[in-house]
Each structure stands twice: as structure tokens, then as C-alpha cells.
Scaffold this motif. Structure first.
Motif, PDB file in Angstrom:
ATOM      1  N   UNK A 170       3.486  10.333  10.120  1.00  0.00           N
ATOM      2  CA  UNK A 170       2.064  10.412   9.825  1.00  0.00           C
ATOM      3  C   UNK A 170       1.349   9.073   9.969  1.00  0.00           C
ATOM      4  N   UNK A 171       2.041   7.991   9.604  1.00  0.00           N
ATOM      5  CA  UNK A 171       1.355   6.696   9.518  1.00  0.00           C
ATOM      6  C   UNK A 171       1.344   5.954  10.854  1.00  0.00           C
ATOM      7  N   UNK A 172       2.446   6.052  11.596  1.00  0.00           N
ATOM      8  CA  UNK A 172       2.527   5.274  12.840  1.00  0.00           C
ATOM      9  C   UNK A 172       1.352   5.492  13.791  1.00  0.00           C
ATOM     10  N   UNK A 173       0.958   6.740  14.038  1.00  0.00           N
ATOM     11  CA  UNK A 173      -0.189   6.941  14.939  1.00  0.00           C
ATOM     12  C   UNK A 173      -1.458   6.245  14.431  1.00  0.00           C
ATOM     13  N   UNK A 174      -1.606   6.200  13.113  1.00  0.00           N
ATOM     14  CA  UNK A 174      -2.796   5.557  12.547  1.00  0.00           C
ATOM     15  C   UNK A 174      -2.742   4.046  12.744  1.00  0.00           C
ATOM     16  N   UNK A 175      -1.529   3.494  12.603  1.00  0.00           N
ATOM     17  CA  UNK A 175      -1.385   2.041  12.795  1.00  0.00           C
ATOM     18  C   UNK A 175      -1.639   1.674  14.258  1.00  0.00           C
ATOM     19  N   UNK A 176      -1.293   2.614  15.145  1.00  0.00           N
ATOM     20  CA  UNK A 176      -1.571   2.371  16.562  1.00  0.00           C
ATOM     21  C   UNK A 176      -3.073   2.409  16.829  1.00  0.00           C
TER      22      UNK A 176
ATOM     23  N   UNK B   5       0.836  -1.207   0.000  1.00  0.00           N
ATOM     24  CA  UNK B   5       0.000   0.000   0.000  1.00  0.00           C
ATOM     25  C   UNK B   5       0.867   1.251   0.000  1.00  0.00           C
ATOM     26  N   UNK B   6       0.583   2.136  -0.956  1.00  0.00           N
ATOM     27  CA  UNK B   6       1.210   3.457  -0.946  1.00  0.00           C
ATOM     28  C   UNK B   6       0.366   4.328  -0.015  1.00  0.00           C
ATOM     29  N   UNK B   7       0.869   4.523   1.210  1.00  0.00           N
ATOM     30  CA  UNK B   7       0.057   5.217   2.216  1.00  0.00           C
ATOM     31  C   UNK B   7      -0.036   6.721   1.983  1.00  0.00           C
ATOM     32  N   UNK B   8       0.790   7.252   1.090  1.00  0.00           N
ATOM     33  CA  UNK B   8       0.885   8.713   0.976  1.00  0.00           C
ATOM     34  C   UNK B   8       0.155   9.290  -0.247  1.00  0.00           C
ATOM     35  N   UNK B   9      -0.438   8.448  -1.097  1.00  0.00           N
ATOM     36  CA  UNK B   9      -1.090   8.932  -2.315  1.00  0.00           C
ATOM     37  C   UNK B   9      -2.566   9.216  -2.102  1.00  0.00           C
ATOM     38  N   UNK B  10      -3.048  10.304  -2.679  1.00  0.00           N
ATOM     39  CA  UNK B  10      -4.482  10.594  -2.609  1.00  0.00           C
ATOM     40  C   UNK B  10      -4.789  11.777  -1.722  1.00  0.00           C
ATOM     41  N   UNK B  11      -5.941  12.374  -1.951  1.00  0.00           N
ATOM     42  CA  UNK B  11      -6.330  13.616  -1.267  1.00  0.00           C
ATOM     43  C   UNK B  11      -6.445  13.438   0.246  1.00  0.00           C
ATOM     44  N   UNK B  12      -6.838  12.243   0.697  1.00  0.00           N
ATOM     45  CA  UNK B  12      -7.099  12.055   2.120  1.00  0.00           C
ATOM     46  C   UNK B  12      -6.122  11.073   2.764  1.00  0.00           C
ATOM     47  N   UNK B  13      -4.977  10.873   2.093  1.00  0.00           N
ATOM     48  CA  UNK B  13      -3.946   9.980   2.619  1.00  0.00           C
ATOM     49  C   UNK B  13      -3.177  10.682   3.728  1.00  0.00           C
ATOM     50  N   UNK B  14      -2.633   9.949   4.687  1.00  0.00           N
ATOM     51  CA  UNK B  14      -2.685   8.489   4.794  1.00  0.00           C
ATOM     52  C   UNK B  14      -3.933   7.948   5.495  1.00  0.00           C
ATOM     53  N   UNK B  15      -4.806   8.845   6.016  1.00  0.00           N
ATOM     54  CA  UNK B  15      -5.950   8.341   6.788  1.00  0.00           C
ATOM     55  C   UNK B  15      -6.831   7.402   5.967  1.00  0.00           C
ATOM     56  N   UNK B  16      -7.166   7.826   4.715  1.00  0.00           N
ATOM     57  CA  UNK B  16      -8.062   7.012   3.884  1.00  0.00           C
ATOM     58  C   UNK B  16      -7.459   5.631   3.608  1.00  0.00           C
ATOM     59  N   UNK B  17      -6.122   5.585   3.519  1.00  0.00           N
ATOM     60  CA  UNK B  17      -5.449   4.316   3.208  1.00  0.00           C
ATOM     61  C   UNK B  17      -5.520   3.363   4.397  1.00  0.00           C
ATOM     62  N   UNK B  18      -5.191   3.868   5.567  1.00  0.00           N
ATOM     63  CA  UNK B  18      -5.159   2.986   6.751  1.00  0.00           C
ATOM     64  C   UNK B  18      -6.594   2.624   7.182  1.00  0.00           C
ATOM     65  N   UNK B  19      -7.482   3.609   7.156  1.00  0.00           N
ATOM     66  CA  UNK B  19      -8.900   3.313   7.427  1.00  0.00           C
ATOM     67  C   UNK B  19      -9.453   2.332   6.401  1.00  0.00           C
ATOM     68  N   UNK B  20      -9.049   2.522   5.159  1.00  0.00           N
ATOM     69  CA  UNK B  20      -9.507   1.627   4.088  1.00  0.00           C
ATOM     70  C   UNK B  20      -9.026   0.205   4.307  1.00  0.00           C
ATOM     71  N   UNK B  21      -7.761   0.073   4.689  1.00  0.00           N
ATOM     72  CA  UNK B  21      -7.217  -1.263   4.976  1.00  0.00           C
ATOM     73  C   UNK B  21      -7.990  -1.897   6.124  1.00  0.00           C
TER      74      UNK B  21
END
Lengths: 345, 345
Positions: free
Chosen positions: A53-59, A13-29
């Protein structure tokens, strides 16, 4: 053989692509893991992005955290990067690292909501094309009045000769079997008339090639006036025409949606007399054709599964893009394309 | 000099072309005479068609009968005739006779609802192109969110080089001044991205030609996603792309109209709670984008004014097509094109 980690399908997963990344990516997963995994299939993620940016979301989204490996990337491709710039200068980007995971066999496919042109350029450079495929194409499943259909190429190739259009038809046929779950898809070439003499040399040449091939349910030409009638499963065009068709349809649909909202839904009559009931009915009709709820496009003909989720994907549409990649992998899309093309040519 | 009969502008009408001909044609001429003639302009018709069918209508619509000369034709071009067939075998057709009236100087322009391909082929054969024009183009004025715009080519030329696209832009610019009544139309080339590197060689070549010319308000590229935003007055594409764009937009609009009618207007809620009021509001929104109410297309670059009314024109839309032809004649459209092209090239 599919690359697996403990018998799981691995998706980069490219967590940084898209208007609402990385939230949309991690929430989507997370939404994918909770709602969209087919029985018998297990999915593990390699997630590429910025640690801060991503670590807090993975937590926060613990199921994703425990079903993934995170790899920090110091750069990312921007929405406005030219493809050539991204290819040359975004060497440490999450997009490039995610694609390389597929090349190295660490993942079976990649999903990104990032810059389409850059994703195609970098994917093509790193993965190359499948054996005997001249050019990769961008394909998407779209709604019609009665069912979905597949349209390609959506913009990867501006000029196409007859051989390329012919291969797009072969690849689109395989894609439709998987994406639409149709056994014997009806395939047509987009033209500006249905008589054999109409169209460009490329379109007429592809018509001759398709007419003489076994195993394709070829229906001849289709005009744009018929594209939403639901008569055809696969519509084939060069990337300029396909792109114009898709964007014209989306723009027309969006214009209707906004006119409806403005003129009808916001009228005092609708508010006072109808309330939520008619509104919701109208919204449901409109939503079917709203491009925002679709789950993106796939790059066909590359030596690896690359799914492009819409740039403005939210979590649910990103989850469906992941689902799309998993299906393509579990149903051996690329093996089917290789075998179809080698059987025919 | 304009051909005149007693100081009237003379328009040749193909009475036999279109789904509802000859009634729509004669009724349309009648509606035009009653409602659409500008002060200071007088219009006289030469009407070409089958005497048995047309004469009773001329007796009924007396104002048309007394403002016209009727010429019997023993044949007519059918909707499904191939252009090459019509050109070779419909020598006594009303369409051909009406076009010949322009060639012979008996009329200043022709209006037909008949077979588009045949009308173009016969017009091109009989009238030829204007000096220094490589290829004629089909143009139409279309609605956007905020105002109308002009799109060309709508299907006369499937492959276009940069020079042809450039000329389409020049002709479209002149057409927009007359059809849209805009002093300095904003002109753009349709492309699949707005960066200069995007697109086919033809499109990029035309971009260079347009960028370097005086007197055109050239705005660069426009993507199909923006075509209804009302930012541009003239959108230029080759005939394959323009045709796909128009038909895609029409099909999408029609699909929305039918979905709306089916799901919303026919729902018990709409019937019981809202009645005619909301229905009429919704219908008004939808009607703006209904292709049936538009008044057709014009062939630009021919040595004569040729207006193609929609095949399914009713009297009112045919009347507007006549009005279109009269405006093009009274405002010297073709002289303006000749002068624009000779100034520039």
C-alpha cells in the motif's frame, strides 16, 4: 541528545493508522515538508506500514520518498481493537514498530492517527513514563472564543487522585508554553463551582497542592460554563471528566454545524439571495470549532514524544500533527517536564 | 393524598429567588394561570416573599392575587450564599418558608428560581429523602437533535457509588415517563467508551446492576459524543460529570449563538440582502438550544416536589417550571419512584 540522521530530526510515522491511511499519512508528510518546516530544522521520516500500500505512494510523493526510510510491517492495529488485544496480539503492527523506533533511539518521536487506546497502551508499555511521573495524560490544544487553550486529561485515566491531577497541571503548564507559545500560562482546575469547598476530594487536594507551589500561575477553579471564554490557558481534569467535556463540546459544535447547514445554508433564501458570500462567512465561523480540522492530541508524561493525530485526519491535519511532534522535540518538551517535576517534588 | 384547598393543587412559590424576582415569579404565575393549566386541574398558590415588593404585583396581576395566599418573609436567600450559610442563617427566608409549606402539608410542591445549592441543602434538611433513596439528584429535560432527553445528576453529588448511579437510573426512568411522555424510556450510563471494560468502578458497577434488573429499558453505555443524537431518553452520570456536561453544552451553544450574531447576523450582507427572513430562521435554530428558554430542573428523590427554575428565568420560563411541578404532582411522580425502588430493591 536527539537522535539524528545527517543532522535531521527523525520522526517515526505509523502509515497504517486512521480512516484515510496510508494516503493521509504520506500526503501529510509531503505537505509538512513543503509547507511547515521551520528554518534551521530538518526532518527525516521512518515510515512503518504495508509495503504493497505504501510503496506506490512513496513513488508518487517523491520528496517524502527521498526524505524517509520505509520499513514493512505485516500487521496493523485496527480502529476497533481493544487496547489489551492490540498490546498482546499486534506484535508486528506498524504502530508498535513506530513506537519501538523511539524506544531504540532511531527516532525522536512518533505520529499516528490510529486507535487512541491502543497507542496509549503500547506506548506506555514500550516507552514507560518519565521519571517521577505517576501517569501519562492525553492533552490537546483547543479553540476558545479568543485564543487557544490546553485541556488534559482527555481520557487516559478515569480515576485520578490529587497527586495525579497536580502532575497533570505541571505537565499541562509546560505543554502550553510550547503549544500556545505563552510564557506564564494561567492554569485552572475544572470544578463544578468556584468556591473552595466544592468538588471531589481529588480536586480539592490538587487545589491545595497547586496553591502552595511556586512557578505555576495557578488561578484556582474554573467551571465548564467558562471554558470557551479564553480566560485560562490550561484546564486540568481527570480523564473521565476531560473526555466528557471534549466530546460534549465537539458534539454540540457538530450539531450546530449540521443544523446551520440544514436550516440556513440549504434554504432557498440563502441560495438565491446570498450565494457564496454569506455561506463562506458562516462556514469560516463554523470551521474554527470543527473537530475535524484540529491536529490531534499528545500523550504527556511518556518517556518519548507520542502524537496522536485525529482518526479522521486528512493530509493537512496529519501534517500539523507532525509539526506538533517536531516542535515538542526541538523545544525539549520532555526535558522541561522532567526538570519541572524534579524541581517541585 | 394531595394537599388541596377547595380541590386545587397548591404550589408554594419562592417569590424572592432569581435574577428577575419577584416580577418574573408573579408574572410567571399569571402566565401559567392564563395559558398552561390543563383541563380538570386547578392550581392555587402560596406565595412567600417580601410584602413591600410582592403586594403591588399581586394587586396588578389580579388573577394571581385572587388565586393565592401571600405570606410575608423578612429575609431571602441570596444568589451567592453558600448552601451551608443559607441553611444555618436564612431561617426567615422565603425559600425556607416555601419548602416548609410542603413539609407541613400546606402545599404539594415548591418552585424557586433561587440559589440551587441552597435550595437543595434546605430541601434535603427539611423534607428528607424518599424511603430507600440514598441521595437526591438534580435532573433536567434537555433538547437533542430530534427530541428531548433527561440528564441526571446535574451536580447534587460529586462522588457516586454504583448503588447511587443505579438509583439515579431508576428515578430518571420514572421522571422521563412523566416529563417526556415516553412509555418505556431508553436508559444509558454515560461513559468514555462503549466497551464493558471502560470507565470507573462506579460506572461499571451500575452497569452490572442495571443489566440484571427487570422493567428498565437499559441500553448500556453512551458516550458524550452521542448525547445530542436523540437515541437515548435518560442519560445517567454522577453530579460532577453531569454538571460538566450540561455546562459545556450550554457554553458551546452560547458561544455559537454569539459568534453567529456577531459574524453573520450583523454583517452588511445579512442586513441588506436577507433582512428579517433569514435572521428569523437562524434565530429559530439557535433558540432551541438556548439555555435561557429552558424551564429548569427538578430535585428527584426528596420527600416532596421541588422544582428549580433557572436563575435567569423570565415569566414564561417560570410559568413552565410551575407547570412542571403541577405535572409531577398530578402524575404522582414520587409515588411512582417509591414503588419502582421498592419493587426492585
Amino acid at each position: 541528545m536527539l537522535p539524528t540522521v545527517n543532522n535531521n530530526i527523525v520522526i517515526a510515522l505509523d502509515a497504517m493508522g486512521g480512516d484515510f491511511a496510508p494516503l493521509s499519512v504520506i500526503q501529510g508528510a509531503s505537505f509538512f515538508l513543503d509547507n511547515l518546516v521551520d528554518p534551521g530544522i530538518k526532518v527525516f521520516f521512518h515510515i512503518y506500514g504495508d509495503q504493497k500500500e505504501v510503496s506506490p505512494l512513496l513513488a508518487k510523493y517523491k520528496k517524502v520518498g527521498s526524505n524517509s526510510e520505509f520499513i514493512h510491517c505485516s500487521d496493523n492495529v485496527l480502529a476497533n481493537d481493544k487496547p489489551s488485544f492490540a498490546l498482546r496480539h499486534r506484535k508486528d503492527s506498524s504502530m508498535k514498530a513506530a513506537i519501538e523506533a523511539v524506544k531504540k533511539g532511531k527516532a525522536s518521536g512518533v505520529v499516528s492517527s490510529g486507535n487512541t487506546g491502543a497507542l496509549m497502551a503500547i506506548s506506555r508499555f514500550i516507552l514507560g513514563t518519565l521519571p517521577n511521573i505517576y501517569r501519562p495524560a492525553i492533552v490537546s490544544a483547543l479553540p476558545s472564543k479568543t485564543k487557544s487553550f490546553v485541556l488534559l486529561d482527555l481520557g487516559a485515566n478515569v480515576d485520578c487522585n490529587a497527586d495525579s491531577l497536580f502532575q497533570f497541571a505541571l505537565m499541562g503548564n509546560i505543554f502550553a508554553k510550547i503549544a500556545l507559545k505563552v510564557d506564564n500560562p494561567e492554569v485552572a482546575l475544572l470544578n463544578i463551582g468556584t468556591e473552595e469547598i466544592k468538588g471531589t476530594d481529588s480536586v480539592r487536594g490538587a487545589f491545595e497542592l497547586l496553591r502552595n507551589v511556586q512557578g505555576i500561575n495557578f488561578k484556582g477553579y474554573i467551571e465548564a460554563s467558562e471554558f470557551l471564554e479564553g480566560n485560562i490557558d490550561v484546564i486540568v481534569a481527570d480523564g473521565f471528566v476531560g473526555n466528557v467535556m471534549l466530546k460534549t463540546a465537539e458534539a454540540t459544535a457538530s450539531t450546530f454545524i449540521s443544523l446551520m447547514k440544514q436550516e440556513v445554508l440549504n434554504s432557498w433564501m440563502a441560495k438565491i439571495l446570498v450565494g457564496v458570500l454569506l455561506k463562506s462567512k458562516l462556514k469560516r465561523v463554523l470551521a474554527r470549532f470543527n473537530p475535524k480540522v484540529r491536529n490531534g492530541a499528545m500523550f504527556l508524561g511518556l518517556n518519548g514524544i507520542v502524537v496522536k493525530s485525529h482518526g479522521n485526519s486528512d493530509a493537512i491535519s496529519f501534517a500539523h500533527a507532525i509539526k506538533f511532534a517536531v516542535n515538542a522535540i526541538s523545544e525539549n518538551l520532555n526535558q522541561m517536564i522532567i526538570s519541572e517535576v524534579s524541581n517541585i517534588e
